[in-house]
Motif scaffolding. Structure first.
Motif, PDB file in Angstrom:
ATOM      1  N   GLN A   1       0.794  -1.228   0.000  1.00 21.31           N
ATOM      2  CA  GLN A   1       0.000   0.000   0.000  1.00 21.31           C
ATOM      3  C   GLN A   1       0.828   1.279   0.000  1.00 21.31           C
ATOM      4  N   CYS A   2       2.094   1.200   0.383  1.00 20.39           N
ATOM      5  CA  CYS A   2       2.891   2.428   0.461  1.00 20.39           C
ATOM      6  C   CYS A   2       3.521   2.749  -0.889  1.00 20.39           C
ATOM      7  N   SER A   3       3.899   4.007  -1.054  1.00 20.09           N
ATOM      8  CA  SER A   3       4.589   4.419  -2.273  1.00 20.09           C
ATOM      9  C   SER A   3       6.098   4.339  -2.088  1.00 20.09           C
ATOM     10  N   HIS A   4       6.577   4.651  -0.886  1.00 21.10           N
ATOM     11  CA  HIS A   4       7.993   4.539  -0.552  1.00 21.10           C
ATOM     12  C   HIS A   4       8.131   3.778   0.760  1.00 21.10           C
ATOM     13  N   MET A   5       9.156   2.945   0.841  1.00 23.39           N
ATOM     14  CA  MET A   5       9.509   2.309   2.112  1.00 23.39           C
ATOM     15  C   MET A   5      11.033   2.302   2.237  1.00 23.39           C
ATOM     16  N   PHE A   6      11.513   2.731   3.403  1.00 25.01           N
ATOM     17  CA  PHE A   6      12.949   2.768   3.655  1.00 25.01           C
ATOM     18  C   PHE A   6      13.267   2.049   4.960  1.00 25.01           C
ATOM     19  N   LEU A   7      14.358   1.322   4.958  1.00 27.62           N
ATOM     20  CA  LEU A   7      14.874   0.718   6.177  1.00 27.62           C
ATOM     21  C   LEU A   7      15.857   1.703   6.818  1.00 27.62           C
ATOM     22  N   LEU A   8      15.595   2.059   8.057  1.00 27.24           N
ATOM     23  CA  LEU A   8      16.475   2.944   8.821  1.00 27.24           C
ATOM     24  C   LEU A   8      17.164   2.111   9.893  1.00 27.24           C
ATOM     25  N   ARG A   9      18.472   2.149   9.908  1.00 24.89           N
ATOM     26  CA  ARG A   9      19.196   1.418  10.953  1.00 24.89           C
ATOM     27  C   ARG A   9      20.493   2.130  11.303  1.00 24.89           C
ATOM     28  N   GLU A  10      20.989   1.811  12.500  1.00 26.85           N
ATOM     29  CA  GLU A  10      22.280   2.322  12.918  1.00 26.85           C
ATOM     30  C   GLU A  10      23.375   1.639  12.113  1.00 26.85           C
ATOM     31  N   LYS A  11      24.485   2.326  11.944  1.00 23.32           N
ATOM     32  CA  LYS A  11      25.629   1.701  11.293  1.00 23.32           C
ATOM     33  C   LYS A  11      26.236   0.637  12.214  1.00 23.32           C
ATOM     34  N   THR A  12      26.750  -0.411  11.594  1.00 20.65           N
ATOM     35  CA  THR A  12      27.464  -1.426  12.358  1.00 20.65           C
ATOM     36  C   THR A  12      28.871  -0.915  12.687  1.00 20.65           C
ATOM     37  N   LEU A  13      29.560  -1.631  13.555  1.00 24.60           N
ATOM     38  CA  LEU A  13      30.902  -1.209  13.946  1.00 24.60           C
ATOM     39  C   LEU A  13      31.850  -1.177  12.753  1.00 24.60           C
TER      40      LEU A  13
END
Length: 510
Positions: free
Chosen positions: A410-422
């Motif tokens: 149903q969405c037009s945009h989807m983004f995964l937000l995450r912290e950077k790994t070490l």
């Protein structure tokens, strides 16, 4: 004065719903409690609706028991409760006539509402002795717009090529600078276009505590400021109070931790190299700015989807005004209060997101065009927890979406937000603390090729482009994308997004 009602049609519709419960799903957005004038009929409709939505069986005995528990009687009909309900089930109405009966009944509701609105409007007009024409029309809108319900018959399938030439040529003659609001992040907008397009939903996917709320609030607030404080309506799902958000927003504006605002110690501290006088001056310099900002908070914990939609509609017409844009921020998608009996969790969530999409795209319109842009968030699966893992161990893909695949649909945009790994922090210095990775992009911006290209890395492996973000307290800044990183550049070292001719006003496409 004769009452504006038709008890015959009300009774006939109740009979249709009792005999053919599945018809309710087709009429759910069309009929409601306001269509019934008798208290007893309202109660019957209420119990029919709850039984159908909960997946319970609908029969005369069960319905009678529920009504008798409330000591409901039918004095006007001069029959007992069970006899009256039994007569409903014996009504000769046919299944194909249920929808038509609802349509026949609706004009009575419209007449009652309009009659009440005229009475209210008449009283208000008496007090507008020195009002301007604009003020009079604005008040009229607030009185009438939330009372009038229009319904149109389906026009049937339409050939998209019939008007294709006219539409394309007209846009060629009258080009617009942007579709939707331009966001605060240069690369994001260039590659993926507006994340706040009227009638569309953008979803931010992240684990708990990573920054879903920070990103969405920061994004919406900066967009609102860019366009002369376009109103933001923020629904919170019961996790954060109004004051929590106030302290966060003040921290985002000043860079000072929320703790000092929560405790009131901001007037007596020295912090981050600033003297007490400088801090007080910084805080108070925000007052002229915030007095014009519009961020409306509402706690919707324990609200059904229908109740939330009704609240948006009521708020829009009474406080925003028809034809004006609204940014809707929903924090966040989780299992709704209502269920449909046999429906699983993912079906319930899917139904909820479908209702929101239908409402902002096809129901609340101005001159046939959507006016509400929506951004929301959803919690990622446990496999997305960064912890001490390396980037190669993280599944940064659509499999991270929890609850329901229908969110992605149903969405037009989807983004995964995450912290950077070490290892990413070590290998990508000066390029932020977080990553924003595209999962779905129904629309792209002017740099579409940059958004879809595979970038060759030093290890001779290809990676899809992504955006680097610096999350500092409650402020989010873009630091470039993967191409910038490979070129040794950053967004803050390249030209900003070009301002359109109507900078500060609304985009021409809205």
């Amino acid at each position: 004065m004769a009452l504006i009602q038709s008890l015959r049609l009300e009774q006939r519709l109740l009979a249709g719903l009792a005999k053919f419960p599945k018809k309710f799903y087709y009429l759910e957005k069309f009929i409601g409690d306001e269509d019934f004038t008798s208290h007893s009929y309202k109660k019957i409709f209420y119990h029919l609706k709850r039984s159908i939505l909960n997946g319970d069986s609908v029969d005369a005995t069960t319905l009678t028991a529920k009504l008798e528990a409330e000591k409901l009687c039918f004095l006007d009909e001069k029959v007992g409760t069970y006899d009256f309900i039994s007569n409903l089930f014996e009504n000769p109405i046919k299944e194909e006539m249920v929808e038509q009966t609802a349509k026949d009944l609706k004009p009575f509701t419209a007449r009652r509402r309009i009659h009440a609105a005229f009475l209210e409007g008449a009283e208000k007009m008496k007090g507008l002795k020195n009002a301007s024409l604009d003020e009079i029309l604005s008040i009229s809108d607030k009185v009438f717009n939330n009372e009038i319900t229009y319904y149109d018959g389906d026009s049937g399938p339409e050939n998209i090529y019939d008007e294709l030439m006219e539409v394309i040529e007209d846009l060629g003659n009258n080009p617009i600078s942007e579709v939707g609001f331009v966001g605060p992040h240069k690369r994001v907008h260039e590659m993926y276009g507006s994340l706040l397009r009227p009638g569309d939903i953008t979803v931010i996917l992240a684990r708990s505590g990573v920054g879903k709320t920070k990103f969405c609030m920061d994004f919406c607030t900066k967009v609102s400021l860019k366009y002369n404080n376009v109103p933001i309506l923020h629904f919170d799902n019961g996790e954060m109070s109004k004051k929590d958000l106030m302290f966060r927003q003040m921290s985002a504006l000043t860079g000072i931790p929320p703790y000092y605002f929560e405790t009131g110690k901001w007037r007596s501290i020295e912090w981050n190299g600033m003297s007490n006088e400088q801090i007080v001056s910084l805080v108070r310099s925000q007052w002229p700015k915030v007095k014009d900002m519009k961020f409306f908070y509402f706690n919707v914990a324990n609200y059904t989807t229908e109740a939330m939609i009704q609240l948006i509609q009521s708020f829009y017409y009474s406080s925003i005004g028809r034809g004006n844009p609204l940014i809707f921020s929903f924090d966040y998608i989780k299992s709704p209060l209502e269920g449909r009996g046999s429906q699983s969790q993912w079906q319930e969530v899917g139904t909820m997101i479908q209702k929101f999409k239908s409402f902002i795209q096809a129901e609340l319109l101005h001159e046939g065009n959507p006016v509400i842009s929506m951004i929301t968030s959803v919690q990622a699966n446990r496999s997305g927890i960064v912890g001490n893992r390396n980037s190669s161990d993280l599944p940064d893909d659509a499999g991270q979406v929890g609850l329901s695949d229908m969110i992605t649909q149903q969405c037009s945009h989807m983004f995964l937000l995450r912290e950077k790994t070490l290892d990413e922090m070590r290998n990508e210095p000066d390029f932020g603390t977080h990553k924003l990775k595209p999962i779905k992009t129904r629309f792209l911006g002017k740099s579409a090729a940059r958004a879809t290209q595979q970038i060759m890395m030093p290890n001779n492996r290809q990676r899809k482009n992504e955006v680097f973000l610096e999350v500092n307290g409650f402020s989010v800044e873009e630091k470039g994308d993967l191409v910038d990183f490979m070129n040794g550049d950053r967004t803050d070292n390249v030209e900003p997004i070009e301002e359109s001719d109507n900078a500060g006003g609304l985009p021409e496409g809205i």
